[in-house]
Scaffold this active site. Sequence first.
Site, mmCIF file in Angstrom:
data_model
loop_
_atom_site.group_PDB
_atom_site.id
_atom_site.type_symbol
_atom_site.label_atom_id
_atom_site.label_comp_id
_atom_site.label_asym_id
_atom_site.label_seq_id
_atom_site.Cartn_x
_atom_site.Cartn_y
_atom_site.Cartn_z
ATOM 1 C CE LYS A 266 -2.977 3.191 1.792
ATOM 2 N NZ LYS A 266 -3.779 3.817 2.774
ATOM 3 C CG HIS A 287 -10.506 2.888 4.539
ATOM 4 N ND1 HIS A 287 -11.503 2.997 5.456
ATOM 5 C CD2 HIS A 287 -9.357 3.108 5.216
ATOM 6 C CE1 HIS A 287 -10.987 3.265 6.644
ATOM 7 N NE2 HIS A 287 -9.681 3.330 6.518
HETATM 8 N N1 LIG Z 1 -5.902 8.779 -3.137
HETATM 9 C C1 LIG Z 1 -5.532 8.058 -2.094
HETATM 10 N N2 LIG Z 1 -4.877 8.643 -1.093
HETATM 11 C C2 LIG Z 1 -4.515 7.897 -0.064
HETATM 12 N N3 LIG Z 1 -3.861 8.208 1.060
HETATM 13 C C3 LIG Z 1 -3.753 7.096 1.762
HETATM 14 O O1 LIG Z 1 -3.140 6.995 2.930
HETATM 15 N N4 LIG Z 1 -4.311 6.082 1.137
HETATM 16 C C4 LIG Z 1 -4.802 6.552 -0.013
HETATM 17 C C5 LIG Z 1 -5.485 5.956 -1.071
HETATM 18 O O2 LIG Z 1 -5.779 4.745 -1.099
HETATM 19 N N5 LIG Z 1 -5.833 6.761 -2.090
#
Ligand SMILES: Nc1nc2[nH]c(O)nc2c(=O)[nH]1
Length: 369
Positions: A266, A287
């Site tokens: 991630k 999420h």
């Molecule tokens: N666009 C996103 N921004 C993020 N910040 C984070 O911590 N996770 C994400 C993400 O999944 N998408």
Amino acid sequence: MKKRSRPISHPPSTPPPSSSPPLKSKPISNSIKNPKRTLLTSLNWVPLNISKSELFLPLTFPTGQTFRWKQTGPLQFTGVVGSHLVSLKHLDNGDIAACFHTSKDDLFDVKLILFDFLNVGICLSELWEVFSGSDSRFAQLAPYLGGARVLRQDPLECLVQFICSSNNNIKRITQMVDFVSSLGVYLGTVEGFRFYEFPSLDRLSDVSEQELRVAGFGYRAKYITRTVDALRAKPGGGVEWLASLRDLDLQMAIDALTTLPGVGPKVAACVALFSLDQHHAIPVDTHVWQIATTHLIPELAGTRLTPKLYGRVAEAFVGKYGKYAGWAQTLLFIAELPSQKALLPSILWTTAEKKPSKPKRSKKNVEDI
Ligand SMILES: Nc1nc2[nH]c(O)nc2c(=O)[nH]1
């Protein structure tokens, strides 16, 4: 290789951090405390000819892709691009204007550096038209979230921020990132916020794991110090090595990033998307899994996210949105943040739950990411 023997000392241009408790970097309200306080009103604002449908600041800066920009006015954010302290604001017609506080460089050159950071070569409205044509949910959300743009950050800065972000919330990540930033060269103060150039790898190597632990980084302390060491050991230099990932294909860039301590899939995908021109990188967490199983791969709804399924999620996004899928993911991700969800009609919420209380746009968000 130089070891972490030097204590953290702030050079003359870098006032020491305030004596407040670890990780609390509060705005300083009194200009007498800080004679270098920059007065925005006395500075020039330069129109950038960027419309709010291409860049809407409140949907771009405080929504989880950078933790270094501060809200310094109702529709105004301030941050550092390279060595330049910059404020951006929306004019009455919605367009963006910039104020370059500290720059001795030619305005043309600084604007180019800012445009690069803002990724202005990519036309958001064209992308969104295509996304809306292939996805009715995107088409429904887009009118509420216009101008949510993906930035092109400095890779080292982005990497350190996202190592801080793992299992963390926006408020705490911001405090950690403020602490790391305060090791860099001090550039000035705007509306009580102190701004620093992001510290170099050498400067970062001055801070020990123990110092970061004392400052409240927990287990992330060792990831930061070890990643800094790993980067400094790269032949040709760590900054150059990170920059070279911009030329690799996505999987190779992710594989390279995940060799660094504290960088899982991630974090790697966030760094790839927000700093390495990997526009179809898809950060996946619970999420995003919820979003994907509700809207893209309903056949997997109700199952648990496992590392094996990360690839399925990324494929589903790329299958739907194409080579800029990461930009589409960004909009869908922002739509789930409590601060934005509260502003959407409940019919558009992914999960049926109590309506989040309506936050003021100017308040900082405390959101798990
Ligand atoms: N666009 C996103 N921004 C993020 N910040 C984070 O911590 N996770 C994400 C993400 O999944 N998408």
